[in-house]
Design an enzyme around this catalytic site. Structure first.
Site, PDB file in Angstrom:
ATOM      1  N   LYS A 122       5.116 -14.418   5.436  1.00 40.88           N
ATOM      2  CA  LYS A 122       5.410 -15.360   4.353  1.00 40.88           C
ATOM      3  C   LYS A 122       6.926 -15.398   4.171  1.00 40.88           C
ATOM      4  O   LYS A 122       7.455 -15.302   3.059  1.00 40.88           O
ATOM      5  CB  LYS A 122       4.693 -14.896   3.072  1.00 40.88           C
ATOM      6  CG  LYS A 122       4.680 -15.891   1.947  1.00 40.88           C
ATOM      7  CD  LYS A 122       3.730 -17.054   2.158  1.00 40.88           C
ATOM      8  CE  LYS A 122       3.903 -18.100   1.086  1.00 40.88           C
ATOM      9  NZ  LYS A 122       3.058 -19.298   1.281  1.00 40.88           N
ATOM     10  N   TYR A 154       0.824  -1.213   0.000  1.00 38.37           N
ATOM     11  CA  TYR A 154       0.000   0.000   0.000  1.00 38.37           C
ATOM     12  C   TYR A 154       0.856   1.260   0.000  1.00 38.37           C
ATOM     13  O   TYR A 154       0.349   2.355   0.193  1.00 38.37           O
ATOM     14  CB  TYR A 154      -0.959   0.005   1.194  1.00 38.37           C
ATOM     15  CG  TYR A 154      -1.978  -1.110   1.118  1.00 38.37           C
ATOM     16  CD1 TYR A 154      -1.569  -2.435   1.230  1.00 38.37           C
ATOM     17  CD2 TYR A 154      -3.327  -0.846   0.937  1.00 38.37           C
ATOM     18  CE1 TYR A 154      -2.475  -3.468   1.157  1.00 38.37           C
ATOM     19  CE2 TYR A 154      -4.243  -1.886   0.866  1.00 38.37           C
ATOM     20  CZ  TYR A 154      -3.812  -3.189   0.975  1.00 38.37           C
ATOM     21  OH  TYR A 154      -4.707  -4.217   0.899  1.00 38.37           O
ATOM     22  N   ASP A 203      -5.048  -6.653   5.782  1.00 37.19           N
ATOM     23  CA  ASP A 203      -6.286  -6.247   5.101  1.00 37.19           C
ATOM     24  C   ASP A 203      -7.161  -7.473   4.881  1.00 37.19           C
ATOM     25  O   ASP A 203      -8.370  -7.489   5.188  1.00 37.19           O
ATOM     26  CB  ASP A 203      -5.908  -5.591   3.764  1.00 37.19           C
ATOM     27  CG  ASP A 203      -7.066  -4.853   3.117  1.00 37.19           C
ATOM     28  OD1 ASP A 203      -8.156  -4.816   3.710  1.00 37.19           O
ATOM     29  OD2 ASP A 203      -6.882  -4.316   2.017  1.00 37.19           O
ATOM     30  N   ASP A 227      -0.713 -18.340   4.753  1.00 34.26           N
ATOM     31  CA  ASP A 227      -1.719 -19.249   4.175  1.00 34.26           C
ATOM     32  C   ASP A 227      -2.204 -20.246   5.226  1.00 34.26           C
ATOM     33  O   ASP A 227      -3.407 -20.542   5.330  1.00 34.26           O
ATOM     34  CB  ASP A 227      -1.189 -19.960   2.916  1.00 34.26           C
ATOM     35  CG  ASP A 227       0.276 -20.350   3.013  1.00 34.26           C
ATOM     36  OD1 ASP A 227       0.986 -19.760   3.830  1.00 34.26           O
ATOM     37  OD2 ASP A 227       0.710 -21.262   2.278  1.00 34.26           O
TER      38      ASP A 227
END
Ligand code: NAD
Length: 332
Positions: free
Chosen positions: A170, A123, A227, A203
């Site tokens: 991640k 962002y 988000d 995930d």
């Protein structure tokens, strides 16, 4: 007396902001409400969706209550929310997800908090065309912003009696960027020996949240993951119509619902103001008005549990006005 800025915003914004202000007033907290403007309507009227005067008003206030603002996808001006978070350095997005008896959802006893880094990641808004037909977006992660959000998470956990903070990342694939985020969280965790720390790959975290959300207490993550997963946790407790959020920095705090402007029902008196009233509850707690916050929260829970004054999205037939009046009446 608190100086509180309110931003009506677009679509259903003015309706839900009005409801939340009336509830705060009825809770007996003395507020000097000051109107400021942002959003599509403001852009159409002034050519600027986020005027400097609005930013100055927010900086000068004890807190700000904001209605949703419309952003066109792909073209047009940059999201007011993203711009506001960056310009005011509202670096922490605080999203509690707590079940409300009476609202049907997959689980009835969820109580967790998502803390999202609000100023960088994808962002950052740094995008460019490499060659025609190929674009690039940069995902910025800095140790400064990562340590700052980790510290916010641990301080909040300590203040709210939370037992464990989980860093979601991640880092197995994005070794540099998410590696830095994870290392920053680990570094800060070392200063908080009273709070457990662990980490989870994003995930796997998404799957675990759906299968058994009780295994988490507080989750901290970078912007995009936050988000997405904070909407997922909202879905665990009844959806965007009921979940509050706070955007907090060192110099300002903006409280807003996480839903959008709901153009399909705007101006019809049908909007559910629960999410913004719950955001106002977070604002009252931020101001130190614990008793008033508890009173409003209990009233919301009572009205929803009774089930006779619910808005359409919750399966009832009441309008915004009836529902707001029911909450005010429940406060006694
Ligand atoms: P939305 O949240 O506005 O609407 C999705 C659906 O949920 C609609 O059917 C709507 O009627 C319903 N809904 C949402 N809030 C409701 C409420 N309080 N009571 C009852 N029903 C409610 O999402 P969208 O349609 O994707 O977005 C519309 C606009 O809102 C876009 O311009 C988007 O940019 C903007 N938006 C703003 C914010 C914000 O300012 N924080 C957040 C999300 C979207």
């Amino acid at each position: 007396m608190y100086n509180i800025v309110y931003i009506p915003g677009d679509g259903i914004g003015p309706e839900v902001v009005n409801a939340a202000m009336r509830v705060v007033d009825a809770a007996g907290v003395a507020c000097n409400w000051q109107e400021a403007h942002a959003g599509l309507g403001t852009f159409e009227a002034t050519g600027d969706p986020l005027p400097e005067a609005t930013l100055d008003a927010i900086r000068g206030a004890h807190a700000t209550l904001k209605g949703p603002t419309a952003t066109a996808s792909g073209v047009g001006f940059r999201s007011v929310n993203v711009a506001m978070r960056q310009k005011l350095q509202l670096y922490a997005n605080f999203r509690p997800a707590r079940s409300i008896p009476g609202i049907k959802s997959r689980y009835d006893d969820v109580d967790l908090i998502v803390i999202r880094e609000n100023t960088e990641g994808l962002y950052s808004g740094i995008e460019h065309t490499v060659v025609p037909g190929v674009v690039e977006s940069l995902r910025i992660i800095s140790s400064k912003a990562s340590e700052r959000i980790a510290k916010f998470a641990f301080d909040t956990a300590r203040r709210q009696g939370r037992k464990r903070v989980t860093c979601v990342h991640k880092a197995n694939i994005l070794k540099l960027s998410d590696g830095l985020f994870l290392e920053s969280c680990k570094k800060i965790a070392a200063d908080y020996s009273d709070i457990e720390f662990d980490d989870c790959i994003v995930d796997a975290a998404a799957m675990k949240l759906v299968i058994d959300p009780h295994q988490f207490d507080m989750l901290v993550m970078e912007n995009l993951f936050g988000d997405i997963l904070s909407d997922l946790t909202s879905g665990l407790v009844g959806g965007l119509g009921v979940t509050p959020s706070a955007n907090v920095g060192d110099d300002a705090a903006v409280f807003e619902a996480v839903h959008g402007t709901a153009p399909d029902i705007a101006g019809k008196g049908l909007a559910n103001p629960t999410a913004l009233v719950q955001s106002a509850v977070l604002m009252l707690r931020f101001l130190g008005e614990k008793e008033a916050a508890d009173r409003v929260e209990n009233a919301i829970r009572q009205v929803i549990a009774e089930g006779t004054s619910l808005t359409g999205d919750l399966g009832g037939s009441a309008g915004t006005e009836d529902y707001t009046k029911a909450i005010i009446a429940a406060m006694g």
